[in-house]
Design a protein around this motif. Structure first.
Motif, PDB file in Angstrom:
ATOM      1  N   MET A  77      -2.444  31.634  -3.647  1.00 19.43           N
ATOM      2  CA  MET A  77      -3.750  32.142  -3.236  1.00 19.43           C
ATOM      3  C   MET A  77      -4.841  31.115  -3.493  1.00 19.43           C
ATOM      4  N   VAL A  78      -4.837  30.523  -4.683  1.00 17.67           N
ATOM      5  CA  VAL A  78      -5.850  29.531  -5.064  1.00 17.67           C
ATOM      6  C   VAL A  78      -5.805  28.335  -4.115  1.00 17.67           C
ATOM      7  N   ASP A  79      -4.613  27.908  -3.719  1.00 20.73           N
ATOM      8  CA  ASP A  79      -4.486  26.774  -2.794  1.00 20.73           C
ATOM      9  C   ASP A  79      -5.189  27.049  -1.468  1.00 20.73           C
ATOM     10  N   GLU A  80      -5.076  28.293  -0.966  1.00 22.78           N
ATOM     11  CA  GLU A  80      -5.737  28.619   0.298  1.00 22.78           C
ATOM     12  C   GLU A  80      -7.256  28.680   0.144  1.00 22.78           C
ATOM     13  N   HIS A  81      -7.731  29.121  -0.994  1.00 25.16           N
ATOM     14  CA  HIS A  81      -9.179  29.094  -1.258  1.00 25.16           C
ATOM     15  C   HIS A  81      -9.693  27.659  -1.254  1.00 25.16           C
ATOM     16  N   LEU A  82      -8.963  26.795  -1.906  1.00 27.92           N
ATOM     17  CA  LEU A  82      -9.353  25.381  -1.938  1.00 27.92           C
ATOM     18  C   LEU A  82      -9.396  24.800  -0.529  1.00 27.92           C
ATOM     19  N   ALA A  83      -8.458  25.197   0.327  1.00 26.92           N
ATOM     20  CA  ALA A  83      -8.418  24.669   1.692  1.00 26.92           C
ATOM     21  C   ALA A  83      -9.666  25.055   2.479  1.00 26.92           C
ATOM     22  N   VAL A  84     -10.242  26.222   2.196  1.00 24.49           N
ATOM     23  CA  VAL A  84     -11.469  26.628   2.882  1.00 24.49           C
ATOM     24  C   VAL A  84     -12.635  25.749   2.460  1.00 24.49           C
ATOM     25  N   TRP A  85     -12.800  25.574   1.154  1.00 23.24           N
ATOM     26  CA  TRP A  85     -14.007  24.941   0.629  1.00 23.24           C
ATOM     27  C   TRP A  85     -13.917  23.421   0.554  1.00 23.24           C
ATOM     28  N   LEU A  90      -7.213  35.172   3.328  1.00 23.56           N
ATOM     29  CA  LEU A  90      -6.518  34.111   2.600  1.00 23.56           C
ATOM     30  C   LEU A  90      -5.202  34.581   2.003  1.00 23.56           C
ATOM     31  N   LEU A  91      -5.059  35.878   1.788  1.00 25.95           N
ATOM     32  CA  LEU A  91      -3.756  36.390   1.365  1.00 25.95           C
ATOM     33  C   LEU A  91      -2.745  36.300   2.498  1.00 25.95           C
ATOM     34  N   THR A  92      -3.203  36.502   3.738  1.00 26.64           N
ATOM     35  CA  THR A  92      -2.312  36.321   4.886  1.00 26.64           C
ATOM     36  C   THR A  92      -1.961  34.851   5.059  1.00 26.64           C
ATOM     37  N   ARG A  93      -2.954  33.986   4.961  1.00 28.70           N
ATOM     38  CA  ARG A  93      -2.678  32.549   5.093  1.00 28.70           C
ATOM     39  C   ARG A  93      -1.710  32.058   4.025  1.00 28.70           C
ATOM     40  N   SER A  94      -1.767  32.650   2.849  1.00 33.91           N
ATOM     41  CA  SER A  94      -0.896  32.192   1.759  1.00 33.91           C
ATOM     42  C   SER A  94       0.494  32.814   1.818  1.00 33.91           C
ATOM     43  N   GLY A  95       0.715  33.732   2.777  1.00 31.59           N
ATOM     44  CA  GLY A  95       2.015  34.375   2.901  1.00 31.59           C
ATOM     45  C   GLY A  95       2.200  35.562   1.983  1.00 31.59           C
ATOM     46  N   LEU A  96       1.154  35.948   1.247  1.00 26.79           N
ATOM     47  CA  LEU A  96       1.250  37.081   0.338  1.00 26.79           C
ATOM     48  C   LEU A  96       0.984  38.402   1.044  1.00 26.79           C
ATOM     49  N   LYS A  97       0.413  38.345   2.235  1.00 31.23           N
ATOM     50  CA  LYS A  97       0.249  39.497   3.115  1.00 31.23           C
ATOM     51  C   LYS A  97       0.735  39.081   4.500  1.00 31.23           C
ATOM     52  N   THR A 153      -1.447  29.969  19.862  1.00 26.85           N
ATOM     53  CA  THR A 153      -2.043  28.839  19.143  1.00 26.85           C
ATOM     54  C   THR A 153      -3.313  29.275  18.431  1.00 26.85           C
ATOM     55  N   PHE A 154      -4.144  30.058  19.114  1.00 33.44           N
ATOM     56  CA  PHE A 154      -5.387  30.552  18.516  1.00 33.44           C
ATOM     57  C   PHE A 154      -5.076  31.379  17.268  1.00 33.44           C
ATOM     58  N   ARG A 155      -4.092  32.276  17.402  1.00 31.47           N
ATOM     59  CA  ARG A 155      -3.715  33.137  16.278  1.00 31.47           C
ATOM     60  C   ARG A 155      -3.176  32.334  15.107  1.00 31.47           C
ATOM     61  N   ASP A 156      -2.306  31.368  15.415  1.00 38.12           N
ATOM     62  CA  ASP A 156      -1.720  30.553  14.348  1.00 38.12           C
ATOM     63  C   ASP A 156      -2.783  29.733  13.623  1.00 38.12           C
ATOM     64  N   ASN A 157      -3.681  29.136  14.380  1.00 38.47           N
ATOM     65  CA  ASN A 157      -4.733  28.318  13.767  1.00 38.47           C
ATOM     66  C   ASN A 157      -5.657  29.156  12.883  1.00 38.47           C
ATOM     67  N   TRP A 158      -5.750  30.425  13.203  1.00 31.09           N
ATOM     68  CA  TRP A 158      -6.633  31.332  12.465  1.00 31.09           C
ATOM     69  C   TRP A 158      -5.951  31.915  11.231  1.00 31.09           C
ATOM     70  N   LEU A 159      -4.714  32.382  11.390  1.00 32.18           N
ATOM     71  CA  LEU A 159      -4.070  33.184  10.352  1.00 32.18           C
ATOM     72  C   LEU A 159      -3.022  32.440   9.542  1.00 32.18           C
ATOM     73  N   ASN A 160      -2.597  31.270   9.991  1.00 33.73           N
ATOM     74  CA  ASN A 160      -1.573  30.523   9.249  1.00 33.73           C
ATOM     75  C   ASN A 160      -2.206  29.685   8.145  1.00 33.73           C
ATOM     76  N   SER A 161      -1.361  29.213   7.240  1.00 36.45           N
ATOM     77  CA  SER A 161      -1.828  28.425   6.098  1.00 36.45           C
ATOM     78  C   SER A 161      -2.635  27.206   6.546  1.00 36.45           C
ATOM     79  N   GLN A 162      -3.701  26.927   5.788  1.00 41.98           N
ATOM     80  CA  GLN A 162      -4.519  25.750   6.036  1.00 41.98           C
ATOM     81  C   GLN A 162      -4.298  24.675   4.978  1.00 41.98           C
TER      82      GLN A 162
END
Length: 609
Positions: free
Chosen positions: A230-238, A336-343, A597-606
């Protein structure tokens, strides 16, 4: 040599000045079994004139007024010789000491038996302290440093967890009142798991999971592994971590079924109170609060509205910006829980469906702006009222309203500018968060215009959707990701009765919503439904059967009791307004490569591998 002596002398004088001005507390728990703490406050170098001491009426992370003073009793004051001083009480939470010497000692008992992020709770298992609910303070001395010593030698295996600076011997330091009040503290026989993270400047910081729960160490360790993702995905945003004071960030978690439940952010920690038996087996229920509160270590704690600066401890700050401070945080907490695979993606779709329904169908959103919703927080954020309010018709939570705004802006940035909401948050961080310059709503608009290189778009967006009550075209925006927003029950009749209460054959209405068929028919809270379309009502099923047998636009008769008087009305049924959001594949239509592609870029891990 003279320079060295001068420097040394300056250091000695600085330490002397510190000792002369620090306000020190001691806290002990001799009657914890009955939820009491004993607190002593010592105030040196007291200025001449009346000394005013008070409890706070607000708390960082909370936006409504709270009466913490109600749990203080046995308050006494003494001079440096131990002589009792006269105390006046001009208000319930304010104490005045008209005559005193250079130093004053205050003692009092505090009752605490409510475990959440706002209040304090003491028992034989722990001391759970939100600082404003726990500590009195002298008025006009906010800049003075604080020291607090916790005394708990008789409590088996207790230890302290707090963002306050440790000074040794169970003593902790805060540079001033604002930091002190922002530092929740848990003392318990807790378990912990910690890991290090590297910031972009190469400096290492430590994140701690502190858990007072009925879990094994293995369960805590496993949960920490989830939090790392989860923390890794937060870092990817900021793009970078905040600089945590003293190099540490703390998740202070308390888990027990009888807890009140809560999550409250602080500068370098968060207080998370859960109502499950333990963590293990309930991880999915708990992660949302962790993700939301951790996002706050950027958004709110450093990227901060000017309306919250400085925080007022005498009454609540009113803020125009909570739709972004809390609402955007709500959006990202789930995303970010979805991006991290936790949801799962389906979990995300369900969340987006909920916020779209709320913003498009609630009267609070139809008739009031996100700024209006933010201002109402002084009444809504765990504020207590015994009288009936019209909140259902004038307020949509700034959490939900802001999350819906974030969803729309994210989708518009992606579809119209080849940008993302992540880009916007990083731009705000660079301009206001990292340098800790408090922002205003015009600052938010300006940054959006600079990011998109289209000030006209930013001006229009804020005019229509932030200051105004217009709504974005969610169906069109979501279709970019192959998500279809449609009526959940097309052609089905809708009464607008809401969540009826059926007890012992009596069916009672809740508050009805502006514009609904029930509202238009003159029905409202506590009306008792007797018959619908001529048929006697004894339970919810009997009402549902009648409504289901009709179509939108048809008129039915209602008899009901109002204050014991039988009355009649006519109700015109409408089409059920509830929406559902489903992936286009589930409708039988084709998910195009562009949608995928739009969905993946939005909801997949960053996270960059």
């Amino acid at each position: 040599m003279k320079k060295f002596l001068g420097t040394a002398l300056f250091s000695v004088l600085s330490l002397y000045a510190f000792a002369q001005n620090e306000i020190s507390y001691t806290v002990s728990f001799p009657n914890a079994v009955h939820h009491e703490a004993e607190i002593t406050m010592e105030i040196p170098n007291v200025p001449a004139g009346s000394l005013m001491v008070r409890m706070s009426r607000s708390s960082p992370g909370r936006y409504a007024t709270h009466e913490f003073g109600k749990n203080v009793y046995n308050l006494k004051a003494f001079d440096s010789n131990g002589k009792s001083l006269l105390i006046k009480q001009p208000a319930g939470d304010v104490y005045e000491i008209p005559s005193h010497g250079n130093a004053v000692k205050i003692t009092y008992t505090l009752f605490g038996s409510w475990i959440d992020g706002t209040y304090a709770g003491f028992d034989e298992t722990h001391a759970h302290m939100n600082i404003p609910a726990t500590f009195a303070f002298p008025v006009g001395m906010d800049a003075r440093p604080r020291l607090v010593q916790f005394k708990y030698a008789d409590k088996q295996n207790w230890k302290v967890a707090t963002q306050l600076k440790p000074m040794g011997k169970d003593t902790y330091y805060a540079a001033n009142l604002q930091y002190f009040m922002d530092s929740p503290t848990e003392i318990a026989d807790y378990k912990t798991a910690s890991w290090q993270v590297k910031n972009t400047d190469g400096k290492m910081q430590t994140i701690h999971l502190i858990s007072h729960s009925n879990d094994t160490q293995l369960a805590i360790d496993n949960y920490a592994e989830m939090l790392k993702k989860m923390v890794d995905e937060h870092l990817a945003v900021w793009g970078e971590f905040p600089t945590y004071d003293y190099g540490n960030y703390y998740f202070l978690e308390d888990v027990y079924p009888d807890n009140a439940g809560d999550g409250m952010e602080h500068r370098n920690s968060t207080s998370i109170v859960q109502r499950t038996p333990k963590i293990e087996g309930y991880e999915a229920n708990l992660l949302g609060t962790f993700s939301h509160e951790y996002f706050h270590s950027w958004n709110v704690e450093r990227l901060r509205p000017k309306t919250l600066e400085p925080f007022n401890f005498e009454h609540s700050n009113i803020s125009d910006e909570l739709w972004l401070a809390e609402g955007f945080t709500q959006y990202y907490g789930s995303l970010l829980l979805t991006r991290s695979g936790l949801k799962t993606v389906d979990n995300a779709i369900e969340t987006f469906n909920g916020i779209a329904n709320a913003v498009l169908n609630s009267p609070g959103a139809k008739n009031f702006s996100p700024i209006s919703a933010s201002r109402y927080a002084v009444f809504a954020d765990a504020g207590v009222a015994i009288d009936q309010t019209n909140k259902s018709n004038i307020f949509l939570s700034y959490y939900t309203y802001g999350a819906a705004t974030a969803l729309a802006l994210d989708l518009r940035l992606r579809s119209e500018f080849k940008l993302t909401l992540d880009d916007y948050m990083r731009a705000l961080w660079k301009a206001y968060g990292k340098p800790e310059i408090a922002y205003t709503v015009p600052d938010l608009e300006k940054t959006l215009g600079e990011l998109t290189k289209n000030p006209a778009f930013a001006k229009d967006f804020f005019k229509r959707y932030i200051y105004g009550t217009e709504k974005n075209d969610y169906a069109k925006l979501l279709l970019n990701a192959g998500l279809v927003l449609r009526k959940a029950n097309p052609g089905k009749a809708y009464s607008g009765f809401g969540r009826l209460t059926a007890i012992d054959g009596k069916v009672t209405l809740p508050q009805t919503l502006t514009g609904s068929p029930a509202y238009q028919a003159g029905l409202d809270i506590d009306d008792v439904i007797l018959t619908v379309d001529g048929k006697e009502v004894k339970d919810l099923a009997s009402i549902n059967n009648v409504i289901d047998a009709h179509k939108p636009g048809e008129v039915i008769s209602i008899t009901y009791l109002y204050r014991g008087e039988q009355k009649n009305t006519k109700l015109t049924l409408a089409e059920n307004p509830n929406l559902e959001l489903v992936s286009i594949e589930k409708t039988g239509e084709t998910l195009t490569p562009a949608m995928q592609t739009f969905r993946d870029n939005w909801l997949n891990s960053q996270v960059k591998k």
